[in-house]
Design a protein around this motif. Structure first.
Motif, PDB file in Angstrom:
ATOM      1  N   PRO A   1      17.210   7.459   0.376  1.00 47.70           N
ATOM      2  CA  PRO A   1      15.773   7.149   0.314  1.00 47.70           C
ATOM      3  C   PRO A   1      15.441   6.129  -0.768  1.00 47.70           C
ATOM      4  N   LEU A   2      16.133   6.205  -1.922  1.00 44.00           N
ATOM      5  CA  LEU A   2      15.847   5.274  -3.010  1.00 44.00           C
ATOM      6  C   LEU A   2      16.176   3.846  -2.602  1.00 44.00           C
ATOM      7  N   GLN A   3      17.312   3.641  -1.922  1.00 45.24           N
ATOM      8  CA  GLN A   3      17.658   2.307  -1.429  1.00 45.24           C
ATOM      9  C   GLN A   3      16.624   1.821  -0.422  1.00 45.24           C
ATOM     10  N   PHE A   4      16.274   2.705   0.494  1.00 48.06           N
ATOM     11  CA  PHE A   4      15.386   2.347   1.594  1.00 48.06           C
ATOM     12  C   PHE A   4      14.028   1.872   1.091  1.00 48.06           C
ATOM     13  N   HIS A   5      13.512   2.529   0.058  1.00 47.96           N
ATOM     14  CA  HIS A   5      12.160   2.234  -0.417  1.00 47.96           C
ATOM     15  C   HIS A   5      12.136   1.192  -1.537  1.00 47.96           C
ATOM     16  N   ARG A   6      13.295   0.689  -1.938  1.00 47.19           N
ATOM     17  CA  ARG A   6      13.312  -0.353  -2.962  1.00 47.19           C
ATOM     18  C   ARG A   6      12.703  -1.643  -2.422  1.00 47.19           C
ATOM     19  N   PRO A   7      11.862  -2.332  -3.218  1.00 47.45           N
ATOM     20  CA  PRO A   7      11.326  -3.631  -2.780  1.00 47.45           C
ATOM     21  C   PRO A   7      12.469  -4.601  -2.487  1.00 47.45           C
ATOM     22  N   GLY A   8      12.325  -5.339  -1.408  1.00 44.43           N
ATOM     23  CA  GLY A   8      13.332  -6.329  -1.058  1.00 44.43           C
ATOM     24  C   GLY A   8      14.540  -5.766  -0.341  1.00 44.43           C
ATOM     25  N   PHE A   9      14.471  -4.469   0.068  1.00 46.10           N
ATOM     26  CA  PHE A   9      15.619  -3.853   0.737  1.00 46.10           C
ATOM     27  C   PHE A   9      16.052  -4.645   1.970  1.00 46.10           C
ATOM     28  N   LEU A  10      15.091  -5.022   2.802  1.00 41.99           N
ATOM     29  CA  LEU A  10      15.417  -5.706   4.048  1.00 41.99           C
ATOM     30  C   LEU A  10      16.053  -7.070   3.782  1.00 41.99           C
ATOM     31  N   ASP A  11      15.523  -7.798   2.821  1.00 42.45           N
ATOM     32  CA  ASP A  11      16.086  -9.124   2.500  1.00 42.45           C
ATOM     33  C   ASP A  11      17.510  -9.008   1.965  1.00 42.45           C
TER      34      ASP A  11
ATOM     35  N   VAL B   1      13.649   9.829   3.724  1.00 40.17           N
ATOM     36  CA  VAL B   1      13.106   8.471   3.677  1.00 40.17           C
ATOM     37  C   VAL B   1      11.646   8.440   4.084  1.00 40.17           C
ATOM     38  N   LEU B   2      11.196   9.465   4.830  1.00 40.71           N
ATOM     39  CA  LEU B   2       9.805   9.477   5.289  1.00 40.71           C
ATOM     40  C   LEU B   2       8.883  10.262   4.361  1.00 40.71           C
ATOM     41  N   MET B   3       9.466  10.964   3.404  1.00 43.89           N
ATOM     42  CA  MET B   3       8.652  11.815   2.557  1.00 43.89           C
ATOM     43  C   MET B   3       7.771  11.012   1.604  1.00 43.89           C
ATOM     44  N   LYS B   4       8.205   9.828   1.203  1.00 42.10           N
ATOM     45  CA  LYS B   4       7.480   9.041   0.205  1.00 42.10           C
ATOM     46  C   LYS B   4       6.351   8.223   0.824  1.00 42.10           C
ATOM     47  N   ASP B   5       6.646   7.491   1.879  1.00 48.27           N
ATOM     48  CA  ASP B   5       5.643   6.606   2.473  1.00 48.27           C
ATOM     49  C   ASP B   5       5.939   6.488   3.969  1.00 48.27           C
ATOM     50  N   ARG B   6       5.339   7.350   4.750  1.00 48.01           N
ATOM     51  CA  ARG B   6       5.644   7.454   6.175  1.00 48.01           C
ATOM     52  C   ARG B   6       5.372   6.150   6.912  1.00 48.01           C
ATOM     53  N   CYS B   7       4.200   5.566   6.668  1.00 45.59           N
ATOM     54  CA  CYS B   7       3.821   4.350   7.406  1.00 45.59           C
ATOM     55  C   CYS B   7       4.769   3.196   7.096  1.00 45.59           C
ATOM     56  N   ARG B   8       5.101   3.035   5.818  1.00 43.06           N
ATOM     57  CA  ARG B   8       6.010   1.949   5.443  1.00 43.06           C
ATOM     58  C   ARG B   8       7.404   2.201   6.018  1.00 43.06           C
ATOM     59  N   ALA B   9       7.835   3.463   6.032  1.00 45.47           N
ATOM     60  CA  ALA B   9       9.155   3.788   6.575  1.00 45.47           C
ATOM     61  C   ALA B   9       9.233   3.422   8.053  1.00 45.47           C
ATOM     62  N   ILE B  10       8.196   3.760   8.806  1.00 43.84           N
ATOM     63  CA  ILE B  10       8.185   3.439  10.237  1.00 43.84           C
ATOM     64  C   ILE B  10       8.191   1.928  10.444  1.00 43.84           C
ATOM     65  N   SER B  11       7.432   1.210   9.607  1.00 40.20           N
ATOM     66  CA  SER B  11       7.409  -0.251   9.707  1.00 40.20           C
ATOM     67  C   SER B  11       8.782  -0.848   9.417  1.00 40.20           C
ATOM     68  N   LEU B  12       9.477  -0.300   8.398  1.00 44.08           N
ATOM     69  CA  LEU B  12      10.809  -0.806   8.059  1.00 44.08           C
ATOM     70  C   LEU B  12      11.806  -0.543   9.174  1.00 44.08           C
ATOM     71  N   VAL B  13      11.740   0.653   9.761  1.00 41.65           N
ATOM     72  CA  VAL B  13      12.664   0.965  10.863  1.00 41.65           C
ATOM     73  C   VAL B  13      12.397   0.048  12.047  1.00 41.65           C
TER      74      VAL B  13
END
Length: 513
Positions: A349-359, A383-395
């Motif tokens: 989850p920490l990796q997933f929610h880090r800024p710039g993860f996708l880049d 990964v969904l516990m912190k920010d559900r909407c952002r997690a869905i957008s990232l996936v």
């Protein structure tokens, strides 16, 4: 401020005496200039005597005002150096001085003493949401509540932020310290009215007790701090008493953290790969699993160091190395024609929610040359516990790149079914805790069968983890499970062993007809 007021009272009598002297001098001057005035005979000094009293009084007045102002300033500076400006409590410097004094007395008189380290739970969100003024007023309210829980002979200090420390000298038993901690927890739990807000707090408290082996008073603070963090990990709103076992655990934890940092830097980490097979036992894909070969302690299990890496943030550089190495090895397997499916990599989850993860992920794919459609990321429900909407957008963004996502350890969390319909995952992995008893336990069997049926109806691929025997494989395959992973097919292995396994089996698991 009470000390300054007391100082003023102590210095009032010289000014009173001086005022009387000046009044007598002025009365004498008036009597000399106007003999008809009704001035008492004792105050009818000569002109020279009266003038001497006035001039001398004024000179002494100037000296007294100057010296008393300096004294008050020094007292004020001394007070500020030993007290917290916000709450008026003792600060760390004053607390440590009092601790050393009480420590010496306790040793001389063979008495028990304790230190309580108090940390407020979830104070920062209140401070960030309602502002620092409200936060400061809440801290003052907490300070007054803490004062109500202790004896006049005890010492209460604020160490800064939302940390408070209490020194309890001259105790009859350790239970007395625990009773104080219980009172503090109850007092802090009461709602606080601050600036029109009704605020609720809790606290985590660590207790350290003086024992016969203790030689350093400052160590009592460190021990109480350690116990407080244990209380945090046990759910907060509670207290814990320090023990030597806790010290040993924390020492091992600190050592492990340092060793892990060195392992990341010096190449002690390596990857093993566990194959996945389809319903026919045919080699379908592979999952990358990190291993740590410590130079002196041997092989350290992932469940020992990965949670620590997540807590300390070391999972970020560790995860980057895993991604890079797994992608490099996947490219090698692809070039050899031995990667029929995707390379699976676990994502924290920490990796997933880090800024710039996708880049950063795109950069690794570009540098290693691995096509995005050969990568699968295993996500936990966290990964969904912190920010559900952002997690869905990232996936969704990952899916657009061609990267597949799988929900790992499915069924072990609390929100699996509620978010599965919204999360655009490609597959789900049934946790091995259900698979291992699927043949003997009807409840585990019901869970597995229900997950498989639901996932198939939703167009998701189902992977069973931890398949260890033929009976498990047969029943899960009969229910329609798509892919399988476990010791029944192959154990995790180094890249060279995986290549030999895949080539020797010609892509088909030898255990399956």
């Amino acid at each position: 401020m009470p000390q300054i007021t007391h100082a003023l009272r102590l210095q009032a009598w010289p000014f009173l005496l001086l005022a009387c002297t000046l009044l007598a001098g002025f009365a004498g001057l008036l009597a000399s200039a106007f003999p008809q005035l009704p001035v008492p005979e004792p105050l009818r000094f000569s002109w020279a005597g009266s003038l001497t009293l006035v001039v001398g009084g004024m000179i002494v007045s100037a000296w007294l005002f100057r010296s008393s102002g300096r004294a008050l300033l020094l007292k004020k500076l001394a007070y500020q150096a030993s007290h917290d400006a916000l709450t008026g409590l003792a600060n760390r410097t004053m607390f440590e001085e009092k601790l050393r004094q009480d420590f010496t007395l306790a040793r001389q008189n063979n008495r028990l003493m304790a230190v309580l380290f108090i940390d407020l739970d979830e104070f920062k969100p209140i401070n960030d949401t309602l502002g620092h003024k409200v936060g400061d007023r809440l801290l003052v309210a907490v300070a007054r509540a803490l004062e109500a829980c202790i004896r006049p002979t005890d010492t209460l200090a604020r160490f800064g932020g939302d940390e408070f420390v209490v020194l309890l000298p001259d105790l009859e038993s350790a239970r007395q310290a625990e009773e104080v901690a219980e009172r503090i927890l109850q007092k802090i739990a009461r709602p606080q009215q601050v600036g029109g807000h009704e605020l609720y707090l809790s606290a985590s408290i660590g207790i350290s007790l003086l024992d016969d082996s203790e030689t350093s008073p400052e160590k009592l603070i460190r021990q109480a701090d350690m116990a407080m963090y244990k209380a945090k990990r046990q759910g907060r709103d509670t207290f814990q008493v320090y023990s030597a076992e806790l010290d040993a655990k924390l020492s091992r934890r600190v050592t492990l953290r340092q060793d892990l940092q060195e392992a990341i830097r010096s190449g002690q980490l390596f990857l093993h790969y566990q194959p996945q097979v389809d319903q026919n036992g045919k080699f379908f894909g592979v999952e990358a699993l990190v291993r740590w070969q410590h130079p002196t302690r041997g092989l350290i299990a992932p469940e020992r160091f990965l949670p620590l890496a997540e807590e300390t943030g070391q999972i970020v550089p560790l995860g980057k190395w895993i991604f890079t190495q797994a992608c490099k090895d996947a490219v090698q397997l692809k070039e050899m024609g031995l990667l029929p499916g995707r390379m699976g990599v676990n994502l924290s989850p920490l990796q997933f929610h880090r800024p710039g993860f996708l880049d950063k992920l795109k950069k690794i794919l570009a540098e290693t040359g691995l096509p995005a459609d050969l990568l699968e990321l295993d996500l936990t429900e966290g990964v969904l516990m912190k920010d559900r909407c952002r997690a869905i957008s990232l996936v969704n963004s990952l899916q657009e790149l061609g990267i597949s996502t799988a929900i790992d350890d499915f069924g072990t969390g609390f929100s699996s079914f509620s978010y599965l319909k919204d999360l655009p995952a490609s597959s789900i992995k049934i946790d091995k805790s259900f698979v291992e008893n699927v043949v003997t336990n009807h409840k585990d069997a019901a869970v597995c069968k229900g997950v498989i049926t639901m996932a198939r109806e939703m167009g998701l691929t189902v992977v069973a983890e931890g398949v260890e025997d033929e009976a498990q494989f047969d029943i899960l395959r009969a229910w329609g499970c798509h892919r399988f992973q476990g010791f029944y097919f192959a154990r995790p292995m180094a890249l060279a062993a995986l290549i030999a396994w895949a080539e020797g089996a010609e892509g088909v698991c030898p255990n399956v007809d």
